[in-house]
Write a protein that holds these residues in place. Structure first.
Motif, PDB file in Angstrom:
ATOM      1  N   MET A 163       0.776  -1.347  -0.108  1.00  7.05           N
ATOM      2  CA  MET A 163       0.076   0.054   0.022  1.00  7.05           C
ATOM      3  C   MET A 163       0.687   1.118   0.069  1.00  7.05           C
ATOM      4  SD  MET A 163      -1.489   1.177   3.729  1.00  7.05           S
ATOM      5  CE  MET A 163      -2.187   2.538   3.029  1.00  7.05           C
ATOM      6  N   THR A 164       0.347   2.233  -0.312  1.00  6.20           N
ATOM      7  CA  THR A 164       0.964   3.606  -0.457  1.00  6.20           C
ATOM      8  C   THR A 164       0.404   4.540   0.585  1.00  6.20           C
ATOM      9  OG1 THR A 164       1.750   3.449  -2.569  1.00  6.20           O
ATOM     10  CG2 THR A 164       1.807   5.432  -1.781  1.00  6.20           C
ATOM     11  N   LEU A 165       1.248   5.329   1.394  1.00  8.82           N
ATOM     12  CA  LEU A 165       0.768   6.265   2.291  1.00  8.82           C
ATOM     13  C   LEU A 165       0.923   7.727   1.736  1.00  8.82           C
ATOM     14  CD1 LEU A 165       1.900   5.072   5.806  1.00  8.82           C
ATOM     15  CD2 LEU A 165      -0.071   4.634   4.723  1.00  8.82           C
ATOM     16  N   GLN A 166      -0.168   8.159   1.387  1.00  8.88           N
ATOM     17  CA  GLN A 166      -0.034   9.850   0.787  1.00  8.88           C
ATOM     18  C   GLN A 166       0.405  10.712   1.489  1.00  8.88           C
ATOM     19  OE1 GLN A 166       0.249   9.562  -2.318  1.00  8.88           O
ATOM     20  NE2 GLN A 166      -0.994   7.874  -2.996  1.00  8.88           N
ATOM     21  N   CYS A 167       1.163  11.574   1.438  1.00  5.49           N
ATOM     22  CA  CYS A 167       1.546  12.953   1.997  1.00  5.49           C
ATOM     23  C   CYS A 167       1.713  14.141   1.087  1.00  5.49           C
ATOM     24  CB  CYS A 167       2.873  12.662   2.971  1.00  5.49           C
ATOM     25  SG  CYS A 167       3.323  14.195   3.810  1.00  5.49           S
ATOM     26  N   ALA A 168       1.063  15.035   1.281  1.00  2.00           N
ATOM     27  CA  ALA A 168       1.197  16.372   0.481  1.00  2.00           C
ATOM     28  C   ALA A 168       1.121  17.432   1.392  1.00  2.00           C
ATOM     29  CB  ALA A 168       0.105  16.690  -0.494  1.00  2.00           C
ATOM     30  N   GLN A 169       2.109  18.393   0.895  1.00  2.00           N
ATOM     31  CA  GLN A 169       2.245  19.709   1.787  1.00  2.00           C
ATOM     32  C   GLN A 169       1.794  20.964   0.719  1.00  2.00           C
ATOM     33  OE1 GLN A 169       4.673  21.961   1.435  1.00  2.00           O
ATOM     34  NE2 GLN A 169       6.446  20.628   0.323  1.00  2.00           N
ATOM     35  N   ASP A 170       1.327  21.988   1.097  1.00  2.00           N
ATOM     36  CA  ASP A 170       1.053  23.166   0.397  1.00  2.00           C
ATOM     37  C   ASP A 170       1.957  24.357   0.798  1.00  2.00           C
ATOM     38  OD1 ASP A 170      -2.048  24.130   1.700  1.00  2.00           O
ATOM     39  OD2 ASP A 170      -0.251  23.777   2.671  1.00  2.00           O
ATOM     40  N   MET A 171       2.907  24.286   1.630  1.00  2.00           N
ATOM     41  CA  MET A 171       3.853  25.266   2.046  1.00  2.00           C
ATOM     42  C   MET A 171       5.242  25.510   1.280  1.00  2.00           C
ATOM     43  SD  MET A 171       3.007  24.558   6.133  1.00  2.00           S
ATOM     44  CE  MET A 171       3.288  22.518   5.807  1.00  2.00           C
ATOM     45  N   ASN A 172       5.262  24.653   0.321  1.00  2.00           N
ATOM     46  CA  ASN A 172       6.372  24.836  -0.588  1.00  2.00           C
ATOM     47  C   ASN A 172       7.857  24.643   0.242  1.00  2.00           C
ATOM     48  OD1 ASN A 172       7.520  25.296  -3.000  1.00  2.00           O
ATOM     49  ND2 ASN A 172       8.288  27.354  -2.597  1.00  2.00           N
ATOM     50  N   HIS A 173       7.689  23.654   1.141  1.00  2.00           N
ATOM     51  CA  HIS A 173       8.777  23.291   1.900  1.00  2.00           C
ATOM     52  C   HIS A 173       9.637  22.246   1.169  1.00  2.00           C
ATOM     53  CE1 HIS A 173       6.715  23.815   6.140  1.00  2.00           C
ATOM     54  NE2 HIS A 173       7.181  24.910   5.399  1.00  2.00           N
ATOM     55  N   GLU A 174      10.957  22.591   1.306  1.00  2.00           N
ATOM     56  CA  GLU A 174      12.053  21.497   0.568  1.00  2.00           C
ATOM     57  C   GLU A 174      12.076  20.442   1.182  1.00  2.00           C
ATOM     58  OE1 GLU A 174      15.353  24.484  -1.151  1.00  2.00           O
ATOM     59  OE2 GLU A 174      15.149  24.344   1.087  1.00  2.00           O
ATOM     60  N   TYR A 175      11.781  20.181   2.619  1.00  2.00           N
ATOM     61  CA  TYR A 175      12.414  18.972   3.438  1.00  2.00           C
ATOM     62  C   TYR A 175      11.010  18.444   3.755  1.00  2.00           C
ATOM     63  CZ  TYR A 175      14.727  16.312   7.053  1.00  2.00           C
ATOM     64  OH  TYR A 175      15.118  15.236   7.588  1.00  2.00           O
ATOM     65  N   MET A 176      11.100  17.002   3.488  1.00  2.00           N
ATOM     66  CA  MET A 176       9.887  16.266   3.931  1.00  2.00           C
ATOM     67  C   MET A 176      10.428  14.864   4.308  1.00  2.00           C
ATOM     68  SD  MET A 176       7.116  16.876   0.828  1.00  2.00           S
ATOM     69  CE  MET A 176       5.756  16.359   2.007  1.00  2.00           C
ATOM     70  N   SER A 177       9.648  14.439   5.345  1.00  2.00           N
ATOM     71  CA  SER A 177      10.203  13.284   5.944  1.00  2.00           C
ATOM     72  C   SER A 177       9.062  12.247   6.324  1.00  2.00           C
ATOM     73  CB  SER A 177      10.911  13.505   7.175  1.00  2.00           C
ATOM     74  OG  SER A 177      10.543  14.429   7.751  1.00  2.00           O
ATOM     75  N   TRP A 178       9.264  11.014   6.562  1.00  2.00           N
ATOM     76  CA  TRP A 178       8.479  10.107   7.264  1.00  2.00           C
ATOM     77  C   TRP A 178       9.090   9.355   8.677  1.00  2.00           C
ATOM     78  CZ3 TRP A 178       3.360   8.977   6.193  1.00  2.00           C
ATOM     79  CH2 TRP A 178       2.766   9.183   4.727  1.00  2.00           C
ATOM     80  N   TYR A 179       8.315   9.326   9.343  1.00  2.00           N
ATOM     81  CA  TYR A 179       8.529   8.581  10.742  1.00  2.00           C
ATOM     82  C   TYR A 179       7.575   7.410  11.162  1.00  2.00           C
ATOM     83  CZ  TYR A 179      11.352  12.808  11.438  1.00  2.00           C
ATOM     84  OH  TYR A 179      12.197  13.943  11.316  1.00  2.00           O
ATOM     85  N   ARG A 180       7.981   6.795  11.924  1.00  2.00           N
ATOM     86  CA  ARG A 180       7.075   5.783  12.401  1.00  2.00           C
ATOM     87  C   ARG A 180       7.011   5.894  13.943  1.00  2.00           C
ATOM     88  NH1 ARG A 180       8.159  -0.615  11.561  1.00  2.00           N
ATOM     89  NH2 ARG A 180       7.044  -0.542  13.413  1.00  2.00           N
TER      90      ARG A 180
END
Lengths: 116, 114
Positions: free
Chosen positions: B19-36
């Motif tokens: 499966m795929t977890l979706q993540c979207a941001q609308d703040m024009n951020h360069e850095y994105m990450s996933w945590y558990r």
């Protein structure tokens, strides 16, 4: 070695009293940032306060203040006049400024319960 | 003001499913990450990205893939779900790759693998 250490798994405080949540960190980078997040039972992560390594004064945001002791590498969160809504998990985090892609390091958290 | 939008909020998978977890941001951020987030272990970094087309592994990358084709989106793929991947997953973004600004988090995804 752990980058962020929170030694208090659980804390209790009486309503309207102040409470200090401990956080120590480990880094050799002279430039870094320290953060505190609150996670209520609903699960979201809420940013509370930030302290930069070069900041001369302790950060404050309303009832939250950060007791920054650089020589001891500690960044304790102080919550004044505790409210029932302050009951939550609290996470200390650090971000080093040495290079790009610098990640956040999180502690294991402290569960705070405010007693009426 | 959407901030970081993460979907779904809850998911139950059978062992071996993907499966795929979706993540979207609308703040024009360069850095994105996933945590558990697992009980007693805080948040552990899975993968991160410092910009479109650039990804790297974090502390616990095994069993997960990511891609960053746009600045806005950073999906996390579970290739073959295992019970050990039962956790709460958070996507986060930050304004500057090198700065010391705070991370903004999505609402989290509670994943159960049976």
């Amino acid at each position: 070695a752990q980058k962020i250490t929170q030694t208090q798994p659980g804390m209790f405080v009486q309503e309207k009293e102040a409470v200090t949540l401990d956080c120590t960190y480990d880094t050799s980078d002279p430039s870094y940032g320290l953060f505190w997040y609150k996670q209520p039972s609903s699960g979201e992560m809420i940013f509370l306060i930030y302290q930069g390594s070069y900041d001369q004064q302790n950060a404050t945001e309303g009832r939250y203040s950060l007791n920054f002791q650089k020589a001891r590498k500690s960044a304790n969160l102080v919550i004044s006049a505790s409210q029932l809504g302050d009951s939550a998990m609290y996470f200390c985090a650090m971000r080093e400024g040495r290079h790009t892609g610098n990640q956040f390091y999180f502690g294991t958290g402290t569960s705070l319960t405010v007693i009426p | 003001n959407a901030g970081v939008t993460q979907t779904p909020k809850f998911q139950v998978l059978k062992t071996g499913q993907s499966m795929t977890l979706q993540c979207a941001q609308d703040m024009n951020h360069e850095y994105m990450s996933w945590y558990r987030q697992d009980p007693g272990m805080g948040l552990r970094l899975i993968h991160y990205s410092v910009g479109a087309g650039i990804t790297d592994q974090g502390e616990v990358p095994n069993g997960y893939n990511v891609s960053r084709s746009t600045t806005e989106d950073f999906p996390l793929r579970l290739l073959s779900a295992a019970p050990s991947q039962t956790s709460v997953y958070f996507c986060a973004s930050s304004l500057s790759r090198q700065g010391l600004t705070e991370a903004f988090f999505g609402q989290g995804t509670r994943l159960t693998v049976v």
